[in-house]
Design a protein around this motif. Structure first.
Motif, PDB file in Angstrom:
ATOM      1  N   ASP A 126      11.187  18.729   3.490  1.00  0.00           N
ATOM      2  CA  ASP A 126      10.595  18.294   4.752  1.00  0.00           C
ATOM      3  C   ASP A 126      10.605  16.773   4.811  1.00  0.00           C
ATOM      4  O   ASP A 126      10.007  16.096   3.981  1.00  0.00           O
ATOM      5  CB  ASP A 126       9.154  18.827   4.842  1.00  0.00           C
ATOM      6  CG  ASP A 126       8.495  18.446   6.168  1.00  0.00           C
ATOM      7  OD1 ASP A 126       9.180  17.812   7.014  1.00  0.00           O
ATOM      8  OD2 ASP A 126       7.311  18.773   6.333  1.00  0.00           O
ATOM      9  N   ALA A 127      11.272  16.224   5.834  1.00  0.00           N
ATOM     10  CA  ALA A 127      11.443  14.778   5.939  1.00  0.00           C
ATOM     11  C   ALA A 127      10.233  14.074   6.532  1.00  0.00           C
ATOM     12  O   ALA A 127      10.196  12.847   6.592  1.00  0.00           O
ATOM     13  CB  ALA A 127      12.683  14.454   6.765  1.00  0.00           C
ATOM     14  N   ALA A 128       9.222  14.858   6.969  1.00  0.00           N
ATOM     15  CA  ALA A 128       8.081  14.223   7.645  1.00  0.00           C
ATOM     16  C   ALA A 128       7.109  13.649   6.632  1.00  0.00           C
ATOM     17  O   ALA A 128       6.295  14.360   6.052  1.00  0.00           O
ATOM     18  CB  ALA A 128       7.386  15.245   8.543  1.00  0.00           C
ATOM     19  N   ILE A 129       7.236  12.356   6.358  1.00  0.00           N
ATOM     20  CA  ILE A 129       6.289  11.678   5.469  1.00  0.00           C
ATOM     21  C   ILE A 129       5.815  10.412   6.171  1.00  0.00           C
ATOM     22  O   ILE A 129       6.435   9.966   7.140  1.00  0.00           O
ATOM     23  CB  ILE A 129       6.929  11.309   4.098  1.00  0.00           C
ATOM     24  CG1 ILE A 129       8.161  10.418   4.311  1.00  0.00           C
ATOM     25  CG2 ILE A 129       7.286  12.554   3.310  1.00  0.00           C
ATOM     26  CD1 ILE A 129       8.661   9.757   3.043  1.00  0.00           C
ATOM     27  N   SER A 130       4.741   9.844   5.670  1.00  0.00           N
ATOM     28  CA  SER A 130       4.273   8.584   6.238  1.00  0.00           C
ATOM     29  C   SER A 130       5.279   7.482   5.905  1.00  0.00           C
ATOM     30  O   SER A 130       5.935   7.527   4.865  1.00  0.00           O
ATOM     31  CB  SER A 130       2.903   8.229   5.671  1.00  0.00           C
ATOM     32  OG  SER A 130       3.055   7.723   4.362  1.00  0.00           O
ATOM     33  N   LEU A 131       5.420   6.528   6.785  1.00  0.00           N
ATOM     34  CA  LEU A 131       6.436   5.492   6.594  1.00  0.00           C
ATOM     35  C   LEU A 131       5.784   4.131   6.399  1.00  0.00           C
ATOM     36  O   LEU A 131       4.689   3.872   6.902  1.00  0.00           O
ATOM     37  CB  LEU A 131       7.357   5.440   7.819  1.00  0.00           C
ATOM     38  CG  LEU A 131       8.212   6.686   8.054  1.00  0.00           C
ATOM     39  CD1 LEU A 131       9.023   6.542   9.333  1.00  0.00           C
ATOM     40  CD2 LEU A 131       9.133   6.940   6.863  1.00  0.00           C
ATOM     41  N   PRO A 132       6.448   3.252   5.681  1.00  0.00           N
ATOM     42  CA  PRO A 132       5.903   1.913   5.456  1.00  0.00           C
ATOM     43  C   PRO A 132       6.108   1.011   6.665  1.00  0.00           C
ATOM     44  O   PRO A 132       6.837   1.342   7.601  1.00  0.00           O
ATOM     45  CB  PRO A 132       6.717   1.411   4.271  1.00  0.00           C
ATOM     46  CG  PRO A 132       8.026   2.112   4.407  1.00  0.00           C
ATOM     47  CD  PRO A 132       7.732   3.447   5.018  1.00  0.00           C
ATOM     48  N   ALA A 170      10.742   0.239   7.880  1.00  0.00           N
ATOM     49  CA  ALA A 170      10.336   1.570   8.331  1.00  0.00           C
ATOM     50  C   ALA A 170      11.544   2.436   8.638  1.00  0.00           C
ATOM     51  O   ALA A 170      11.603   3.612   8.245  1.00  0.00           O
ATOM     52  CB  ALA A 170       9.447   1.452   9.568  1.00  0.00           C
ATOM     53  N   ALA A 171      12.542   1.850   9.291  1.00  0.00           N
ATOM     54  CA  ALA A 171      13.741   2.612   9.639  1.00  0.00           C
ATOM     55  C   ALA A 171      14.486   3.045   8.381  1.00  0.00           C
ATOM     56  O   ALA A 171      14.974   4.178   8.290  1.00  0.00           O
ATOM     57  CB  ALA A 171      14.643   1.778  10.530  1.00  0.00           C
ATOM     58  N   ALA A 172      14.555   2.151   7.390  1.00  0.00           N
ATOM     59  CA  ALA A 172      15.252   2.481   6.150  1.00  0.00           C
ATOM     60  C   ALA A 172      14.537   3.617   5.434  1.00  0.00           C
ATOM     61  O   ALA A 172      15.173   4.547   4.911  1.00  0.00           O
ATOM     62  CB  ALA A 172      15.345   1.244   5.250  1.00  0.00           C
ATOM     63  N   ALA A 173      13.201   3.569   5.386  1.00  0.00           N
ATOM     64  CA  ALA A 173      12.445   4.621   4.728  1.00  0.00           C
ATOM     65  C   ALA A 173      12.643   5.948   5.448  1.00  0.00           C
ATOM     66  O   ALA A 173      12.807   6.998   4.817  1.00  0.00           O
ATOM     67  CB  ALA A 173      10.965   4.252   4.662  1.00  0.00           C
ATOM     68  N   ALA A 183       0.831  -1.204   0.000  1.00  0.00           N
ATOM     69  CA  ALA A 183       0.000   0.000   0.000  1.00  0.00           C
ATOM     70  C   ALA A 183       0.867   1.256   0.000  1.00  0.00           C
ATOM     71  O   ALA A 183       0.646   2.180  -0.781  1.00  0.00           O
ATOM     72  CB  ALA A 183      -0.929  -0.011   1.219  1.00  0.00           C
ATOM     73  N   TRP A 184       1.885   1.266   0.866  1.00  0.00           N
ATOM     74  CA  TRP A 184       2.780   2.430   0.926  1.00  0.00           C
ATOM     75  C   TRP A 184       3.538   2.576  -0.392  1.00  0.00           C
ATOM     76  O   TRP A 184       3.707   3.670  -0.914  1.00  0.00           O
ATOM     77  CB  TRP A 184       3.752   2.270   2.096  1.00  0.00           C
ATOM     78  CG  TRP A 184       4.587   3.501   2.329  1.00  0.00           C
ATOM     79  CD1 TRP A 184       4.268   4.582   3.084  1.00  0.00           C
ATOM     80  CD2 TRP A 184       5.887   3.766   1.769  1.00  0.00           C
ATOM     81  NE1 TRP A 184       5.278   5.518   3.043  1.00  0.00           N
ATOM     82  CE2 TRP A 184       6.290   5.051   2.240  1.00  0.00           C
ATOM     83  CE3 TRP A 184       6.753   3.060   0.921  1.00  0.00           C
ATOM     84  CZ2 TRP A 184       7.511   5.628   1.892  1.00  0.00           C
ATOM     85  CZ3 TRP A 184       7.968   3.630   0.564  1.00  0.00           C
ATOM     86  CH2 TRP A 184       8.345   4.913   1.060  1.00  0.00           C
ATOM     87  N   ARG A 185       3.963   1.432  -0.920  1.00  0.00           N
ATOM     88  CA  ARG A 185       4.706   1.434  -2.178  1.00  0.00           C
ATOM     89  C   ARG A 185       3.846   2.031  -3.296  1.00  0.00           C
ATOM     90  O   ARG A 185       4.290   2.925  -4.029  1.00  0.00           O
ATOM     91  CB  ARG A 185       5.106  -0.008  -2.518  1.00  0.00           C
ATOM     92  CG  ARG A 185       5.711  -0.180  -3.880  1.00  0.00           C
ATOM     93  CD  ARG A 185       6.054  -1.639  -4.148  1.00  0.00           C
ATOM     94  NE  ARG A 185       6.312  -1.801  -5.561  1.00  0.00           N
ATOM     95  CZ  ARG A 185       5.399  -2.095  -6.461  1.00  0.00           C
ATOM     96  NH1 ARG A 185       4.154  -2.316  -6.082  1.00  0.00           N
ATOM     97  NH2 ARG A 185       5.706  -2.184  -7.726  1.00  0.00           N
ATOM     98  N   THR A 186       2.610   1.569  -3.400  1.00  0.00           N
ATOM     99  CA  THR A 186       1.726   2.037  -4.459  1.00  0.00           C
ATOM    100  C   THR A 186       1.440   3.533  -4.309  1.00  0.00           C
ATOM    101  O   THR A 186       1.499   4.294  -5.289  1.00  0.00           O
ATOM    102  CB  THR A 186       0.403   1.251  -4.412  1.00  0.00           C
ATOM    103  OG1 THR A 186       0.724  -0.143  -4.362  1.00  0.00           O
ATOM    104  CG2 THR A 186      -0.443   1.528  -5.636  1.00  0.00           C
ATOM    105  N   ALA A 187       1.176   3.959  -3.089  1.00  0.00           N
ATOM    106  CA  ALA A 187       0.867   5.374  -2.864  1.00  0.00           C
ATOM    107  C   ALA A 187       2.070   6.249  -3.181  1.00  0.00           C
ATOM    108  O   ALA A 187       1.947   7.319  -3.799  1.00  0.00           O
ATOM    109  CB  ALA A 187       0.435   5.580  -1.412  1.00  0.00           C
ATOM    110  N   THR A 188       3.252   5.794  -2.792  1.00  0.00           N
ATOM    111  CA  THR A 188       4.462   6.584  -3.039  1.00  0.00           C
ATOM    112  C   THR A 188       4.748   6.666  -4.536  1.00  0.00           C
ATOM    113  O   THR A 188       5.096   7.731  -5.062  1.00  0.00           O
ATOM    114  CB  THR A 188       5.659   5.974  -2.282  1.00  0.00           C
ATOM    115  OG1 THR A 188       5.312   5.880  -0.901  1.00  0.00           O
ATOM    116  CG2 THR A 188       6.901   6.809  -2.449  1.00  0.00           C
ATOM    117  N   LEU A 189       4.607   5.551  -5.241  1.00  0.00           N
ATOM    118  CA  LEU A 189       4.850   5.568  -6.688  1.00  0.00           C
ATOM    119  C   LEU A 189       3.864   6.493  -7.386  1.00  0.00           C
ATOM    120  O   LEU A 189       4.231   7.212  -8.326  1.00  0.00           O
ATOM    121  CB  LEU A 189       4.762   4.153  -7.263  1.00  0.00           C
ATOM    122  CG  LEU A 189       5.914   3.216  -6.888  1.00  0.00           C
ATOM    123  CD1 LEU A 189       5.700   1.833  -7.503  1.00  0.00           C
ATOM    124  CD2 LEU A 189       7.251   3.792  -7.359  1.00  0.00           C
ATOM    125  N   ALA A 190       2.617   6.495  -6.925  1.00  0.00           N
ATOM    126  CA  ALA A 190       1.616   7.380  -7.525  1.00  0.00           C
ATOM    127  C   ALA A 190       1.993   8.838  -7.281  1.00  0.00           C
ATOM    128  O   ALA A 190       1.889   9.684  -8.175  1.00  0.00           O
ATOM    129  CB  ALA A 190       0.237   7.079  -6.950  1.00  0.00           C
TER     130      ALA A 190
END
Lengths: 973, 91
Positions: free
Chosen positions: A469-475, A452-455, A214-221
């Protein structure tokens, strides 16, 4: 056809579609989204190749570019490509692949007997075994090695596909599209800066695949909606160079049967990045233990990837040998997918992973190790024993042995960027230290593991690179600890491989150390450790650890071999790009080229120029007929030659004469306006650089000509002295080689010919003597006429702006009709200059001085010029130096060859060599020019011209180089 | 690949340039002895560190440039015109 190892659901494969392919001629099916490796595993194929040296059976070991074993010859015919990693080949309908290194077949490989003579094929075997007897190398050893070793076969045919070269610039380049790379791109992209994201895989996501979709798909979009972000899947950054310039290979149509029209197979990118974020991830490493190369032994993370991404079970009953909890987590994925579990072998005495495993009902052999494997063409089990105990071991049945010795952060590109690497205790591996260039590292390459840590680390790097801004949702996803127990090798007798592709064992490394190859770089070359297509991504550090132990040192203290491009193989086609065939270098045509073509000229390449070599006539029986006819026309009547390729430099300015005086050995300030002079130019070391005529068109305006070959270098030389040594001189230079076409009209009837068409210039000998220069017109076209001669005959050179070339040329040809004018090419030009004794490239060869060539009187006695001081050094003025002479075969019909050596008859000591030969028209037979020691004194004697290459010896006379008109009277009539 | 910020053309790839060599040596005067010319042609320091070099923008403006380059790292610090004297870092 069934795929018995395919899971009913899960992964990025489309089970609704079947793709048919063949492997070693046998038909199989897979699905879109498969790699060749995953499709073969789904079909239960375990044996996919034989090893490089020992021809041991090998299976699929990984799921990515680190693959050591599963190399295939892809496609057939002209598109056959050897050594492709099955783990990277995207499956497509009609794919044809074959295994490598087996003869006659994969299952029955006769050369696996090499395993029996393995003691001979130990480290350094090339240097030891095949040294003696010397004569055996070409006849016996090399063919034997070529048959038994070597990887796949090239097609041997022209590549039918084309390749593109791409140039790109960006503010931020992100390498790798796992959790860290995608998060970095999301943050960097939001800043509005130009971002490029390169991922070697066909789909973006890496460890996110099958974990947090889900995170992957949202980020790619989100990334797809950013016009300033360029996503390049299937693009491997293979090298990092100076100043944040990287090279990348995009596999555009490798996943198709054939490229669609107008689509390249691959693109070779050169990317200039303001900043680089390395999100290259890590490669899992294995552990060295006996027979760790058996088909069925696989990296633990790869076995999990086959489940998560491809919905494939890599075996029916799996066991794990690992020293870290992260691998346990991957192994649990196999259990969850329904693969039978035989148990876990853990060299640690206790661990959180072991606890979790036991809670899952998995047997854990703690403080234990795998001391061997069973099976021949496929794994049947592993032998487990307590560490430190000799004696009892248990054979555990399994057809899949997952191995993990920890991870090696993919520091290759960071290290190529000169970022020093630092030892990470937790991972027992190298990580990037403080970069020198504007670069960042994020995710597991930076020792930050867990999705999550890597992201989060990627978002941090993206913000650091752009101020975003580094504040994004994380996987979410795997979080297990990657900390390892340092554990490299199971120390028991057997073939424990450290480089599976190159068949390098731990014993080979120890042998290298014993024999003195203790430095990591020496051990690498002596054993070929890490020198395969996988570049030691999995096993490189293991070999280093074995070497360190042999040296009694810690692995972090002996370093790693220097990382160099390429991180993955790059095809020659991509490197060459469009620069093939005629496009390899530019072709330069003179303004008269079309005329030469119409006249039926045979052309010769001289550098980039295409020049007429000769103009064959129907009556000519061979090329010599043509050349002699053309040269005779010049000597007896008149000929015309296109000399447009000579370099031409326009020199203007108040100090032009002073400038030329300082560049040439002779003086130009005394040259009257409207006159030309032959000039000689030296290098600063006193050797001749170039020659040519220079004309004075006005007090402050000269027209310099150079040889064809040196047009560029002379211009560069002049610019250097003008800009850096004498910048105070008021001089301007312009190269006008292409702006002016030039033709030489030579022969006793030259004047009579051009007098008919040249208007506005009195060409009589009195008004326009030898070396005169003047402006005129021909058929209304502006021309410059120079009375200069290369052939030794009365001659004129007519130069005209290139657009008028053919009009002027044709006018002269028409005017010469009455004298049977002949166009003559390079061959006749060469004949005429040798007869006249004029020097050219073979004599102006970068080793000769003015006096060597009989031009000593051109060196002025007063005033400075380039080369003056060093030309007078004893070595350059020694009278014993080779001197220009003429030669002629005593038996007139006997051919002499250029390149032959001149020896005293009956001896073998070379006293000189022949620089050019020709059949003559002014006299009978063969003549030539030579550089001969003491040449002056040998004139009138006879010597032998010998060409051992041809087994020929010819008796020659040593003569003056001026066979024709030594008084130079003809040019003045 | 080195990137050179040509004072006439802007930032360009190394591929546009032709390396000419040491820019710290100067051609001796007309009456200088042979030894001085020998040193000018042959004697080079080959330093490890910062160096001033001639680079010819052969596929660009045809100007010789003085490039201050680090011989170990290939870092380009300054690109000056032929007649300028660029500052050379001490290390």
């Amino acid at each position: 056809m069934s795929q018995p190892f395919r899971l009913p659901a899960g992964g990025h494969v489309d089970r609704a579609q079947n793709l048919a392919f063949t492997f070693d001629g046998k038909p199989f099916t897979g699905h879109p989204g498969d790699t060749l490796a995953s499709a073969l595993l789904a079909n239960g194929v375990r044996l996919v190749g034989r090893s490089f040296k020992l021809h041991r059976p090998r299976g699929i070991f990984s799921a990515g570019p680190e693959e050591p074993n599963a190399l295939a010859e892809m496609r057939d015919g002209a598109r056959r490509e050897p050594n492709t990693r099955m783990t990277q080949i995207e499956l497509h309908d009609g794919l044809v692949a074959a295994s490598q290194n087996r003869w006659p077949s994969l299952r029955w490989d006769l050369l696996s007997l090499n395993s029996l003579i393995a003691p001979v094929l130990s480290a350094g075997f090339y240097y030891k075994t095949f040294m003696w007897p010397a004569g055996f190398w070409e006849k016996v050893y090399e063919p034997l090695i070529r048959r038994s070793a070597g990887l796949g076969r090239a097609s041997g045919q022209n590549d039918p596909d084309f390749y593109e070269t791409m140039q790109a610039h960006c503010d931020v380049l992100i390498i790798g599209a796992g959790p860290a790379g995608l998060a970095a791109a999301r943050v960097a992209g939001a800043s509005g800066q130009r971002v490029m994201l390169c991922e070697q895989d066909s789909i973006l996501g890496a460890s996110l695949l099958g974990q947090d979709e889900a995170w992957r798909t949202a980020t790619l979009a989100a990334l797809a909606a950013m016009p300033n972000v360029t996503l390049l899947p299937r693009t491997n950054v293979f090298g990092a160079y100076d100043a944040n310039v990287v090279g990348a290979l995009e596999r555009v149509t490798d996943h198709m049967l054939a490229s669609p029209a107008h689509t390249p197979r691959q693109r070779y990118w050169t990317i200039r990045a303001g900043k680089i974020i390395h999100a290259t991830g890590a490669h899992e490493r294995f552990i060295a233990f006996p027979d760790n190369d058996r088909p069925g032994v696989m990296l633990a993370g790869s076995a999990a990837a086959y489940v998560r991404r491809f919905g494939v079970k890599a075996g029916r009953r799996a066991m794990l040998f690992a020293n870290n909890d992260a691998a346990f987590e991957d192994f649990f994925t196999l259990q969850d997918a329904g693969i039978g579990i035989a148990g876990i072998v853990d060299p640690r005495t206790d661990s959180a992973g072991a606890e979790a495993a036991r809670a899952r009902g998995i047997t854990v052999w703690a403080d234990s190790q795998v001391i061997g494997t069973a099976g021949t063409l496929a794994l049947q089990g592993a032998r487990v024993a307590r560490r430190g105990s000799s004696g009892t071991d248990t054979l555990v049945a399994a057809d899949l042995l997952c191995v993990s010795g920890g991870i090696n952060p993919a520091v290759q590109l960071a290290s190529q960027s000169r970022t020093p690497v630092e030892w990470n205790e937790r991972l027992q591996s190298w990580v990037p230290g403080t970069p020198i260039l504007p670069q960042f590292a994020a995710g597991s390459v930076n020792a930050v593991t867990g999705i999550a840590a890597a992201a989060a680390d990627g978002a941090r790097a993206g913000a650091a690179a752009t101020g975003g801004d580094a504040a994004i949702s994380l996987p979410t996803g795997a979080v297990a600890d990657a900390t390892v127990l340092p554990f490299w090798e199971v120390s028991v007798k057997g073939k424990s491989f450290v480089d599976i592709q190159d068949d390098v064992t731990a014993d080979d490394i120890r042998l290298a150390a014993r024999e003195g190859y203790k430095h990591i770089e020496h051990a690498k070359r002596y054993t070929t450790h890490t020198m395969g297509t996988d570049q030691g991504k999995s096993g490189g550090l293991i070999g280093a650890a074995v070497l360190a132990a042999a040296r009694g040192e810690r692995v972090q203290d002996i370093g790693m071999p220097t990382f160099r491009p390429f991180t993955q193989p790059v095809t020659w086609g991509a490197i060459a790009g469009p620069n093939i065939g005629k496009h390899f270098e530019p072709t330069r045509l003179t303004a008269l080229h079309d005329w030469h073509v119409r006249r039926g000229a045979e052309f010769m390449d001289t550098g980039a120029w295409v020049r007429p070599g000769l103009y064959p006539a129907p009556a000519d029986s061979d090329a010599w007929d043509t050349v002699l006819r053309e040269a005779r026309a010049v000597r007896r009547s008149v000929g015309i030659c296109d000399v447009s390729t000579l370099g031409k430099i326009d020199v203007q300015g108040k100090d032009a004469a002073v400038f030329l005086d300082r560049l040439y050995t002779n003086t130009f300030s005394t040259l009257p306006i409207g006159r030309a002079r032959y000039g000689l130019m030296l290098r600063e070391d006193g050797i001749i650089f170039d020659d040519g005529t220079t004309s004075r068109l006005a007090e402050d305006h000269f027209f310099v000509t150079t040889t064809t070959a040196n047009a560029g270098p002379v211009m560069q030389h002049m610019e250097f002295y003008l800009q850096t040594v004498w910048p105070d001189l008021d001089v301007t230079l312009a190269s006008v080689t292409d702006q002016w076409a030039a033709m030489s009209i030579a022969g006793p009837n030259a004047r009579a010919t051009i007098q008919k068409v040249v208007e506005g210039l009195d060409l009589s000998n009195e008004a326009f003597p030898f070396m005169a220069v003047g402006d005129a017109t021909v058929k209304g076209c502006p021309v410059r006429v120079f009375r200069i001669s290369f052939s030794g005959e009365m001659a004129y050179e007519i130069a005209t702006p290139a657009g008028f070339a053919e009009t002027v040329w044709q006018a002269v040809i028409d005017a010469g009709e009455a004298f049977r004018i002949e166009p003559y090419g390079l061959e006749a030009l060469g004949l005429l200059r040798i007869e006249k004794g004029h020097v050219a490239g073979s004599e102006l060869n970068g080793t000769t001085t003015a006096s060597d060539l009989g031009l000593g009187k051109m060196i002025k006695k007063r005033g400075d010029f380039v080369g003056r001081a060093l030309a007078s050094r004893p070595g350059l003025t020694d009278p014993g130096r080779p001197h220009l002479v003429g030669i002629r075969s005593v038996s007139r019909g006997e051919q002499i060859r250029a390149g032959s050596h001149l020896v005293e008859t009956g001896t073998t000591l070379s006293l000189g060599w022949i620089t050019g030969v020709t059949r003559a028209v002014e006299l009978d037979g063969w003549i030539g020019l030579a550089l001969l020691e003491g040449g002056e004194a040998r004139k009138g004697t006879r010597m032998t011209a010998t060409s051992p290459l041809h087994g020929e010896s010819v008796e020659v006379e040593i003569l003056s180089p001026h066979f024709v008109d030594p008084e130079n009277a003809r040019v003045r009539v | 690949m080195i990137r050179i910020d040509c004072p006439w053309c802007g930032m360009r790839d190394e591929a546009e340039f032709t390396y000419r060599g040491d820019a710290t040596v100067t051609r001796p005067g007309a009456n200088a002895p042979e030894e001085a010319f020998h040193d000018f042609v042959y004697a080079r320091k080959n330093p490890r560190g910062w160096h001033v070099e001639w680079w010819y923008h052969s596929s660009g403006c045809r100007q010789y440039l003085k490039v201050v380059r680090h011989t170990m790292t290939h870092e380009v610090r300054t690109v000056a015109r032929a007649t300028e004297t660029p500052e050379v870092p001490s290390e």
